[in-house]
Every structure is written in C-alpha cells, then in structure tokens.
Design a protein around this motif. Sequence first.
Motif, PDB file in Angstrom:
ATOM      1  N   SER A 143       5.495  16.562  48.963  1.00 46.77           N
ATOM      2  CA  SER A 143       5.393  16.711  47.676  1.00 46.77           C
ATOM      3  C   SER A 143       4.836  16.292  46.950  1.00 46.77           C
ATOM      4  O   SER A 143       4.213  15.520  47.177  1.00 46.77           O
ATOM      5  CB  SER A 143       7.082  16.082  47.784  1.00 46.77           C
ATOM      6  OG  SER A 143       7.720  15.514  46.554  1.00 46.77           O
ATOM      7  N   ASN A 201       5.076  15.388  44.379  1.00 42.44           N
ATOM      8  CA  ASN A 201       5.745  14.007  43.571  1.00 42.44           C
ATOM      9  C   ASN A 201       5.013  12.483  44.186  1.00 42.44           C
ATOM     10  O   ASN A 201       4.789  11.567  42.838  1.00 42.44           O
ATOM     11  CB  ASN A 201       6.798  14.445  42.949  1.00 42.44           C
ATOM     12  CG  ASN A 201       7.407  15.154  41.222  1.00 42.44           C
ATOM     13  OD1 ASN A 201       6.100  14.738  41.206  1.00 42.44           O
ATOM     14  ND2 ASN A 201       7.760  13.877  40.610  1.00 42.44           N
ATOM     15  N   GLY A 203      13.624  18.097  44.098  1.00 35.88           N
ATOM     16  CA  GLY A 203      14.418  19.023  43.081  1.00 35.88           C
ATOM     17  C   GLY A 203      15.313  17.931  42.074  1.00 35.88           C
ATOM     18  O   GLY A 203      15.063  17.122  43.059  1.00 35.88           O
ATOM     19  N   TYR A 248       3.098  23.657  42.603  1.00 39.64           N
ATOM     20  CA  TYR A 248       3.373  23.208  42.285  1.00 39.64           C
ATOM     21  C   TYR A 248       2.175  21.812  42.352  1.00 39.64           C
ATOM     22  O   TYR A 248       1.335  21.825  42.624  1.00 39.64           O
ATOM     23  CB  TYR A 248       3.586  22.654  44.616  1.00 39.64           C
ATOM     24  CG  TYR A 248       4.097  24.072  45.314  1.00 39.64           C
ATOM     25  CD1 TYR A 248       5.375  24.482  44.699  1.00 39.64           C
ATOM     26  CD2 TYR A 248       3.003  24.395  45.686  1.00 39.64           C
ATOM     27  CE1 TYR A 248       6.082  25.555  45.617  1.00 39.64           C
ATOM     28  CE2 TYR A 248       4.194  25.549  46.305  1.00 39.64           C
ATOM     29  CZ  TYR A 248       4.858  26.259  46.000  1.00 39.64           C
ATOM     30  OH  TYR A 248       5.673  27.062  46.786  1.00 39.64           O
ATOM     31  N   ALA A 249       2.473  21.204  40.523  1.00 39.79           N
ATOM     32  CA  ALA A 249       1.700  20.231  40.720  1.00 39.79           C
ATOM     33  C   ALA A 249       2.417  19.308  40.058  1.00 39.79           C
ATOM     34  O   ALA A 249       3.550  19.309  39.627  1.00 39.79           O
ATOM     35  CB  ALA A 249       0.765  21.340  39.279  1.00 39.79           C
ATOM     36  N   THR A 250       1.545  18.016  39.995  1.00 41.17           N
ATOM     37  CA  THR A 250       2.808  16.741  39.257  1.00 41.17           C
ATOM     38  C   THR A 250       1.548  15.529  38.428  1.00 41.17           C
ATOM     39  O   THR A 250       0.270  15.840  38.636  1.00 41.17           O
ATOM     40  CB  THR A 250       2.394  15.637  40.757  1.00 41.17           C
ATOM     41  OG1 THR A 250       4.013  16.488  41.370  1.00 41.17           O
ATOM     42  CG2 THR A 250       3.310  13.926  39.898  1.00 41.17           C
ATOM     43  N   ASP A 306      14.802  23.290  32.598  1.00 36.07           N
ATOM     44  CA  ASP A 306      14.274  24.253  33.372  1.00 36.07           C
ATOM     45  C   ASP A 306      13.356  25.574  32.174  1.00 36.07           C
ATOM     46  O   ASP A 306      14.514  25.515  31.493  1.00 36.07           O
ATOM     47  CB  ASP A 306      15.608  25.201  34.146  1.00 36.07           C
ATOM     48  CG  ASP A 306      16.385  24.719  35.115  1.00 36.07           C
ATOM     49  OD1 ASP A 306      15.638  23.579  35.371  1.00 36.07           O
ATOM     50  OD2 ASP A 306      16.937  24.542  35.735  1.00 36.07           O
ATOM     51  N   LEU A 359      10.535  17.965  37.762  1.00 42.56           N
ATOM     52  CA  LEU A 359      11.302  16.692  38.130  1.00 42.56           C
ATOM     53  C   LEU A 359      10.127  16.124  37.882  1.00 42.56           C
ATOM     54  O   LEU A 359       9.065  15.390  37.985  1.00 42.56           O
ATOM     55  CB  LEU A 359      11.139  16.848  39.662  1.00 42.56           C
ATOM     56  CG  LEU A 359      11.713  15.722  40.567  1.00 42.56           C
ATOM     57  CD1 LEU A 359      12.869  15.459  40.075  1.00 42.56           C
ATOM     58  CD2 LEU A 359      11.028  15.433  42.073  1.00 42.56           C
ATOM     59  N   GLY A 392       6.482  16.460  37.972  1.00 44.49           N
ATOM     60  CA  GLY A 392       6.769  17.511  38.975  1.00 44.49           C
ATOM     61  C   GLY A 392       6.829  18.233  38.158  1.00 44.49           C
ATOM     62  O   GLY A 392       7.519  18.334  37.790  1.00 44.49           O
ATOM     63  N   ILE A 393       5.944  19.864  38.177  1.00 42.50           N
ATOM     64  CA  ILE A 393       6.454  21.120  37.703  1.00 42.50           C
ATOM     65  C   ILE A 393       6.062  22.804  38.713  1.00 42.50           C
ATOM     66  O   ILE A 393       4.897  22.187  39.727  1.00 42.50           O
ATOM     67  CB  ILE A 393       5.527  21.657  36.512  1.00 42.50           C
ATOM     68  CG1 ILE A 393       6.637  23.041  36.139  1.00 42.50           C
ATOM     69  CG2 ILE A 393       4.002  21.937  36.220  1.00 42.50           C
ATOM     70  CD1 ILE A 393       6.159  23.350  35.070  1.00 42.50           C
TER      71      ILE A 393
HETATM   72  C1  BTN Z   1      14.477  21.146  39.699  1.00 37.69           C
HETATM   73  O1  BTN Z   1      14.637  22.322  39.036  1.00 37.69           O
HETATM   74  O2  BTN Z   1      15.172  20.493  40.124  1.00 37.69           O
HETATM   75  C2  BTN Z   1      13.057  20.363  40.329  1.00 37.69           C
HETATM   76  C3  BTN Z   1      11.832  20.829  40.378  1.00 37.69           C
HETATM   77  C4  BTN Z   1      11.152  20.011  40.654  1.00 37.69           C
HETATM   78  C5  BTN Z   1       9.564  21.254  42.095  1.00 37.69           C
HETATM   79  C6  BTN Z   1       8.256  20.203  41.739  1.00 37.69           C
HETATM   80  S1  BTN Z   1       7.090  21.387  42.420  1.00 37.69           S
HETATM   81  C7  BTN Z   1       5.998  19.856  42.581  1.00 37.69           C
HETATM   82  C8  BTN Z   1       6.855  18.888  42.046  1.00 37.69           C
HETATM   83  N1  BTN Z   1       7.150  18.393  43.607  1.00 37.69           N
HETATM   84  C9  BTN Z   1       7.909  17.884  43.839  1.00 37.69           C
HETATM   85  O3  BTN Z   1       8.482  17.568  45.197  1.00 37.69           O
HETATM   86  N2  BTN Z   1       8.904  18.337  43.032  1.00 37.69           N
HETATM   87  C10 BTN Z   1       8.377  18.800  41.813  1.00 37.69           C
END
Ligand code: BTN
Length: 240
Positions: free
Chosen positions: A11, A13, A41, A56-58, A99, A111, A126-127
Amino acid sequence: MKEIRLDSIDSTNTYAKEHSVEFAKDSITCVSADEQTAGRGRFQRNWVSPKGVNIYATFYFTLPKRALHLISLSQIMAMSLATLLQQKGLKPEIKWPNDIRLSDKKLAGILSEMQFSKTTVECFLGIGINVNLEKSLLEKIDQPATSLKVETGKKWDKNQLLKELQVQFEKDLIRFKLDGFTPFHDEFEALLAMKGKQVHCFDGEKTWVGICHSITEEGQLNLLLEDGTIHTVLSGDIKT
Ligand code: BTN
C-alpha cells in the motif's frame, strides 16, 4: 514536489508511513505505485488495486500541529480532483467527506492518515482513482463503482492525470495552509452528492438518520434530523 514511483507495493500509504523519516519536511513527496497488493480503504475496507490501470498515490507533507482544521484536509484533495475533472468537461460530485463520484458511482476514494509529533503533524493523504479499470473488474467491487474509461469510452493517460493532480493539489494545499477550508466551502457544497436527500450516516459509533443538509465552514456535515434539529458530523460515512 518529490516523486517516488514504485512498481508493486502492499500500500502506498503504508510505504510512506514506513519511510517518512527519509522524506523532505519542507515539500510534498508523492509516492505512487503501478499496483498495490494490499490497498487499504477507509473503515478497514480493502481497495481493489490491479496493475497498470489506475492511480494509487500517497501525498506526504508536514503541517504545524496548531494547523487549522486538519479534519477537512482530505476534502481538499477531493476538491483538487473534482476541479481537474470539471476542467475536462466531466461532472463530478463529492459524497461527503471525500468520495469522488461520476454518474452516482464511486470513481475515487481518499484515505487520510496522520502521525502527530511534538510540534508537527505528518500527513499521509492516499488517493485511489479508477482510471482505465474495465467494467468486468468494477463489478467485483462491493459498491457501485466506475472508472474514467467506462464513463468516457476512451483510455486515459494515468501518468499525465497524476501529474495534473499534483500541480492542482500543490496549489490547493498552499491555499488551505493560509485560510483553511473556507475558500473551498462554496464549491464543495455545490458538488455535494445526496444534498437534500435522506441519508444514514455512520460516525464510527452510531448511525444517524437525517437529511443531507449542508457543509459547515470547516467542512463538516450538517444533518437535519427528524425533530428539526441540526446534528453536525465530524467524520463518517454516508449511505442513502
Ligand atoms: C476509501 O474510499 O475507502 C479510500 C480509498 C483509498 C485508496 C488509496 S490507493 C492509494 C493509497 N494507498 C492505500 O492503501 N490506500 C490509498
């Protein structure tokens, strides 16, 4: 903005949290990956993260601990993406708190995690954005979800989109650091999904039922309850 691009990671994050001591403290570091093997999430859900198709980015940065309304930080990222999508002729909505939706389906989620030290707060935003995810995979997600490809019928350049998001978010963060959520409030409320509708809102402890009424100056949700009072939720998850 500093960039770290990874091929495959559990991940972004988690990676950012594990490596933040190595990151610059005076700029934003963006950690992105081509795939996540354990994407996370909100509310301990998992985030579907197959290879090569999505963003996938933080975003990592620090803020002074006394900083403003940290609680609405993730809404700023939602606004950055919504602004970008509007510039591309799309009509995004934001399901409070963060969202991003198109055609009533989830396109992106955020997140937000924080680590507090004595004087500063380390922020990990994180998005995940469904960019070129195909319909067959979207159907496996546990809630109605969509992707830019499904919405527009064309393949998107995810690296270019991430670059544009970085530029927009950098601008928006400067504004947020100066004036908090206030400059974003009106546009955020204008994009609010389910406005005027009855919703169920889980705040981590309890589920409130009320009309999705408005957004406070700090980015919190005002619910209009059946008895006519307003209940303000700081953080939570809403459903119809
Ligand atoms: C949600 O809507 O529940 C939040 C989702 C967040 C996903 C992103 S992907 C990049 C970053 N790394 C993760 O593990 N989660 C966030």
